[in-house]
Scaffold this motif. Structure first.
Motif, PDB file in Angstrom:
ATOM      1  N   SER A  73       0.852  -1.185   0.000  1.00 14.51           N
ATOM      2  CA  SER A  73       0.000   0.000   0.000  1.00 14.51           C
ATOM      3  C   SER A  73       0.890   1.239   0.000  1.00 14.51           C
ATOM      4  O   SER A  73       2.102   1.161   0.227  1.00 14.51           O
ATOM      5  CB  SER A  73      -0.887   0.013   1.247  1.00 14.51           C
ATOM      6  N   LYS A  75       0.894   3.597   2.185  1.00  7.77           N
ATOM      7  CA  LYS A  75       1.413   3.789   3.548  1.00  7.77           C
ATOM      8  C   LYS A  75       2.572   2.845   3.839  1.00  7.77           C
ATOM      9  O   LYS A  75       3.589   3.247   4.420  1.00  7.77           O
ATOM     10  CB  LYS A  75       0.305   3.578   4.583  1.00  7.77           C
ATOM     11  N   GLU A  76       2.440   1.583   3.432  1.00  7.38           N
ATOM     12  CA  GLU A  76       3.515   0.620   3.668  1.00  7.38           C
ATOM     13  C   GLU A  76       4.788   1.042   2.931  1.00  7.38           C
ATOM     14  O   GLU A  76       5.887   0.970   3.478  1.00  7.38           O
ATOM     15  CB  GLU A  76       3.084  -0.767   3.199  1.00  7.38           C
ATOM     16  N   ASN A  78       5.635   4.098   2.009  1.00  7.61           N
ATOM     17  CA  ASN A  78       6.153   5.291   2.679  1.00  7.61           C
ATOM     18  C   ASN A  78       6.901   4.908   3.967  1.00  7.61           C
ATOM     19  O   ASN A  78       8.006   5.400   4.234  1.00  7.61           O
ATOM     20  CB  ASN A  78       5.006   6.240   2.998  1.00  7.61           C
ATOM     21  N   ASP A  79       6.303   4.012   4.743  1.00 12.98           N
ATOM     22  CA  ASP A  79       6.919   3.597   6.010  1.00 12.98           C
ATOM     23  C   ASP A  79       8.243   2.868   5.782  1.00 12.98           C
ATOM     24  O   ASP A  79       9.218   3.085   6.512  1.00 12.98           O
ATOM     25  CB  ASP A  79       5.962   2.687   6.792  1.00 12.98           C
ATOM     26  N   ASP A  82      10.895   5.372   4.742  1.00 11.74           N
ATOM     27  CA  ASP A  82      11.312   6.178   5.896  1.00 11.74           C
ATOM     28  C   ASP A  82      12.262   5.384   6.790  1.00 11.74           C
ATOM     29  O   ASP A  82      13.229   5.934   7.339  1.00 11.74           O
ATOM     30  CB  ASP A  82      10.091   6.631   6.698  1.00 11.74           C
ATOM     31  N   LYS A 206      11.390   6.814  -3.108  1.00 10.86           N
ATOM     32  CA  LYS A 206      10.066   6.808  -2.481  1.00 10.86           C
ATOM     33  C   LYS A 206       9.040   7.514  -3.360  1.00 10.86           C
ATOM     34  O   LYS A 206       7.926   7.021  -3.551  1.00 10.86           O
ATOM     35  CB  LYS A 206      10.121   7.473  -1.105  1.00 10.86           C
ATOM     36  N   ILE A 210       5.646   5.768  -4.925  1.00  9.25           N
ATOM     37  CA  ILE A 210       4.319   6.236  -4.517  1.00  9.25           C
ATOM     38  C   ILE A 210       3.560   6.867  -5.673  1.00  9.25           C
ATOM     39  O   ILE A 210       2.343   6.698  -5.797  1.00  9.25           O
ATOM     40  CB  ILE A 210       4.448   7.234  -3.338  1.00  9.25           C
TER      41      ILE A 210
END
Length: 211
Positions: A73, A75-76, A78-79, A82, A206, A210
């Motif tokens: 996803s 969010k996954e 992005n995490d 990071d 990233k 995304i």
């Protein structure tokens, strides 16, 4: 028992490589029967390998339906990036003063092989070498927990990397140039710039994922 463990590990490596090569990109799924036929192995080691891959988050086994390759996803993604930025930049800051001429030769060799893979449009080899470049920088610090964590993170990201680089082949050349900038900054002893280049490199990755 030893033979069973060996077969389990062989099945794990072969299935994982098929995922990373993008063999399942069209359907985003496979099945136990298909893997038994393709790998010419019995069901037991394949089932054990699939359980391991599911635990790592690369696949999801759905009863009576098959095996789904897990896409990340937003969010996954992005995490995970990071986490990479935090670990890799910290590690480089801590160990820049210990990089030797031998290390520069190793990094240059990885970059040369990346350029060859790019010229041959060999996406799988490029992705493997991308991991090798970042892994080499990380291993300079010798933090075994960082190394293992990053290995797991890259495994999660590289399935999508294969998809993205096949869709956007020009991004491969850009990533190689960013590796060159990181290495050249280290050679010049400009460690602050090297860390900045590494962080920007990962931020660019990233954004590509995304977007």
């Amino acid at each position: 028992m030893k033979q069973r463990v060996l077969l389990k590990d062989i099945a794990y490596r072969k299935i994982k490589e098929k995922i990373m090569r993008g063999d399942f990109l069209d359907s985003n799924s496979t099945s136990e029967n298909q893997l038994v036929e393709e790998l010419q192995m019995s069901r037991t080691p394949i089932r054990e390998a699939l359980q391991r891959l599911q635990h790592e988050g690369l696949i999801k086994i759905i009863s009576n339906q098959g095996i789904v390759i897990q896409e990340l996803s937003i969010k996954e993604t992005n995490d995970l990036f990071d986490m990479r930025i935090a670990i890799e930049t910290y590690s480089l800051k801590k160990n820049v003063g210990f990089i030797s001429q031998h290390d520069f030769k190793q990094l240059d060799d990885i970059i040369a092989r990346q350029k060859q893979a790019c010229a041959e449009r060999d996406v799988f080899s490029f992705i493997q070498l991308d991991g090798e470049f970042h892994q080499y920088l990380l291993e300079l610090g010798g933090n075994s927990l960082f190394i293992q964590m990053m290995s797991n993170i890259r495994d999660r990201l590289y399935f999508d990397a294969n998809r993205l680089h096949k869709r956007y082949p020009d991004s491969i050349a850009r990533l190689i140039e960013e590796h060159v900038k990181i290495t050249e900054a280290l050679k010049k002893g400009d460690y602050e710039l090297a860390v900045q280049e590494l962080e920007q490199h990962l931020q660019n990755g990233k954004i590509t994922y995304i977007s």
